[in-house]
Write an enzyme that holds these catalytic residues in place. Structure first.
Site, PDB file in Angstrom:
ATOM      1  N   GLY A   1      -4.866  -2.182   5.302  1.00  0.00           N
ATOM      2  CA  GLY A   1      -4.077  -3.303   4.783  1.00  0.00           C
ATOM      3  C   GLY A   1      -4.707  -4.654   5.055  1.00  0.00           C
ATOM      4  N   ARG A   2      -5.135  -4.886   6.297  1.00  0.00           N
ATOM      5  CA  ARG A   2      -5.665  -6.210   6.644  1.00  0.00           C
ATOM      6  C   ARG A   2      -7.086  -6.429   6.150  1.00  0.00           C
ATOM      7  NH1 ARG A   2      -4.523  -2.943  10.733  1.00  0.00           N
ATOM      8  NH2 ARG A   2      -6.141  -2.239  12.169  1.00  0.00           N
TER       9      ARG A   2
ATOM     10  N   GLU B   1      -4.223  -7.182  15.082  1.00  0.00           N
ATOM     11  CA  GLU B   1      -3.782  -5.846  14.668  1.00  0.00           C
ATOM     12  C   GLU B   1      -4.942  -4.853  14.828  1.00  0.00           C
ATOM     13  OE1 GLU B   1      -0.391  -5.108  11.686  1.00  0.00           O
ATOM     14  OE2 GLU B   1      -2.147  -4.617  10.503  1.00  0.00           O
TER      15      GLU B   1
ATOM     16  N   LYS C   1       0.844  -1.201   0.000  1.00  0.00           N
ATOM     17  CA  LYS C   1       0.000   0.000   0.000  1.00  0.00           C
ATOM     18  C   LYS C   1       0.881   1.254   0.000  1.00  0.00           C
ATOM     19  CE  LYS C   1      -3.631   1.986   2.871  1.00  0.00           C
ATOM     20  NZ  LYS C   1      -4.493   1.810   4.019  1.00  0.00           N
TER      21      LYS C   1
ATOM     22  N   GLU D   1      10.675  -4.722   4.174  1.00  0.00           N
ATOM     23  CA  GLU D   1      10.738  -6.133   3.759  1.00  0.00           C
ATOM     24  C   GLU D   1      10.368  -6.257   2.280  1.00  0.00           C
ATOM     25  OE1 GLU D   1       9.140  -4.962   6.419  1.00  0.00           O
ATOM     26  OE2 GLU D   1       9.212  -6.370   8.110  1.00  0.00           O
TER      27      GLU D   1
ATOM     28  N   HIS E   1      -3.266 -33.720  17.316  1.00  0.00           N
ATOM     29  CA  HIS E   1      -2.103 -34.524  17.700  1.00  0.00           C
ATOM     30  C   HIS E   1      -0.961 -33.635  18.197  1.00  0.00           C
ATOM     31  CE1 HIS E   1      -4.044 -38.100  16.094  1.00  0.00           C
ATOM     32  NE2 HIS E   1      -4.575 -37.247  15.238  1.00  0.00           N
TER      33      HIS E   1
END
Ligand code: F6P
Length: 529
Positions: free
Chosen positions: A249-250, A335, A191, A197, A366
């Site tokens: 963003g999310r 967030e 965005k 990163e 498990h």
């Protein structure tokens, strides 16, 4: 406000379930989905109180404000309108007096044209039709398309899709190994187009591409709101897909951030995904609170976190293809509602949203279900399962999957008494003190709450409904807690300190101002060979 409810948390779920009609009464159905919250200790009185809390916190008014484009993200002065991205058949949606729908539909049409060009081989790389797509993004620019592409793999008939997010070079190195740069399309999804990163990975991908392709930028597309920065990176405007600041963003996988999903499943199925989300919006806006799935999912969540005081909740999809859904919901929920102050900036007088975690069933059974059944902490479980799978020749697998899901919620509720455990040990030949000792280990306290969301099959439409359901759940919980669910200031400090740390690690600056622990860790890194 939770005191009256806390006093009402002592009911035994199995006793409540003896009430005639409880299962149907403590369930919400919508469009082929059933949300069953009857295996919780919520009584009718507790539910009535929860509903009155929702009313007194003006959930309906806040909901209307969100859909009307009011700037409910007050700390950033932004509207919250990811719902507009899926409002395909709806009317105008205004922000500052401007209808945003023409822009939304135009971008969707551009995405569709590009996706079709790629899928049908009209858009090519230096080596021919695109065989592989790499999406480079992180957080909200990564989790949604990655989760959705995996979830809808039975509908995948486009190029292979890969996802790179971590700044750890291992992520991109493993992705690039084996790919042909001449038939690969890279989507840089950010965005802001500044996230360290993503930009680091994008530059690495461009350098990789440049070794084999004369014009690497020609095989790049961007999804971003920062057109100046995408231009600086060299990406032609016709392959830049923007979105507005009213899409967080999310909450962004419904728009251009969903491009890899559209490339994978095609525009038609992507539209079905959008329509599923829009159908949930319609339901959320109009259904009375007690018949409103997002509202009741939220109130059940608050019942567990704030009335019962359970600090975490597990999301447990019995669907291997939903293996990234817990991670997606972690960002969506934590967030959004992991905040320490109210909208007004006052310290929260209660806990913020809970810790969310999970894994698909049956694998989790498990691993960590031991704690869920017998640990001293209670973890409310949110099960999720499709009645039917996508593999007609493997229905026996799916039947076992569903059986396990249903059995887990039953076992959590029922438990096993000491008398039952003793009888079991007697049958196994134990006696005396050893029988008592062994039996104690085999007691399950039971009365552990769970909810189940069940639907026919995981189609694109169903996935859209599920994601929108959880988005609105987060909204309702945030309104009741008085939180701004749409900012994320809590991630900034770490980002700023990471920037400061880089020159210290390289030795360009000394770390004299840092604390002893940090200096020791820096010294270790610098000393490593
Ligand atoms: O981690 C914070 C955050 O801003 C998320 O909210 C967002 O989804 C992610 O970083 C990526 O941001 P961008 O899309 O700007 O690269």
């Amino acid at each position: 406000m939770w005191e009256a409810l806390t006093a009402d948390t002592g009911a035994r779920i199995s006793e409540l379930l003896k009430e005639e009609g409880r299962a149907a009464d403590f369930s919400v159905s919508f469009d082929g989905m059933l949300f069953d919250y009857s295996k919780t200790a919520m009584s009718k009185e507790a539910r009535a109180l929860l509903l009155s809390i929702a009313q007194s916190h003006r959930v309906e008014e806040r909901r209307a404000a969100m859909f009307a484009g009011e700037k409910i993200n007050e700390t950033e002065g932004r509207a919250v309108l990811h719902t507009a991205l899926r409002n395909l058949d709806g009317g105008p949606v205004e922000v500052d007096g401007q209808d945003v729908m023409p822009g939304v539909l135009e971008t969707l049409a551009r995405m569709e044209a590009f996706a079709e060009d790629v899928r049908e081989g009209r858009f090519t790389g230096a080596g021919g039709p695109i065989t592989d797509v790499i999406n480079i993004g992180i957080g909200g620019s990564h989790l949604g398309p990655e989760m959705g592409t995996r979830a809808l793999s039975p509908y995948h008939d486009g190029p292979r899709c890969h996802f790179v997010s971590n700044v750890d070079g291992a992520d991109i190195a493993d992705c690039l190994a084996g790919l042909d740069p001449r038939t690969t399309l890279v989507i840089v999804a950010s965005k802001t187009f500044t996230t360290i990163e993503t930009m680091t990975n994008a530059e690495t991908a461009r350098a990789w591409m440049a070794k084999a392709v004369d014009d690497p930028a020609a095989q790049f597309a961007a999804v971003s709101s920062a057109e100046d920065k995408t231009a600086d990176f060299g990406i032609a405007p016709e392959r830049v897909f923007g979105f507005e600041d009213w899409v967080g963003g999310r909450y962004s996988m419904w728009g251009p951030i969903g491009l890899p999903l559209m490339l994978a499943i095609g525009p038609e199925d992507f539209r079905a995904f959008l329509k599923g989300g829009a159908a949930m919006d319609g339901h959320f806006r109009t259904a009375p609170a007690q018949e409103n799935m997002p509202v009741m999912l939220a109130l059940t969540g608050l019942w567990h976190s704030h009335a019962c005081g359970f600090p975490t909740r597990a999301v447990l999809p019995y669907d291997q293809r939903l293996s990234r859904l817990p991670a997606y919901f972690q960002q969506l929920e934590m967030e959004s509602n992991g905040k320490r102050v109210t909208m007004e900036g006052d310290a929260l007088s209660e806990q913020s949203g809970p810790v969310v975690w999970g894994e698909p069933g049956t694998n989790g059974q498990h691993a960590f279900y031991q704690l869920i059944h017998q640990g001293t902490q209670v973890v409310p479980c949110e099960f999720m399962v499709a009645a039917k799978g996508h593999e007609p020749e493997l229905t026996h697998h799916h039947d076992l999957l569903v059986a396990n899901c249903l059995a887990q919620s039953e076992a959590l509720m029922r438990g096993r008494t000491l008398a039952e455990a003793r009888a079991q040990m007697e049958t196994a030949g134990f006696e005396g003190d050893e029988l008592e000792r062994q039996a104690a280990h085999r007691v399950f306290p039971g009365n552990r709450p769970s909810t189940t969301l069940i639907y026919d099959r995981l189609t694109p439409r169903r996935l859209g409904q599920i994601v929108a359901l959880y988005e609105h759940r987060v909204f309702v919980e945030g309104v009741i807690l008085g939180i701004n669910s749409f900012d994320q200031w809590g991630v900034e400090l770490g980002k700023a300190l990471a920037k400061e740390m880089a020159p210290i690690l390289s030795g360009a600056e000394d770390g004299a101002g840092k604390d002893g622990s940090t200096r020791q860790l820096v010294a270790f890194v610098r000393g490593a060979t």
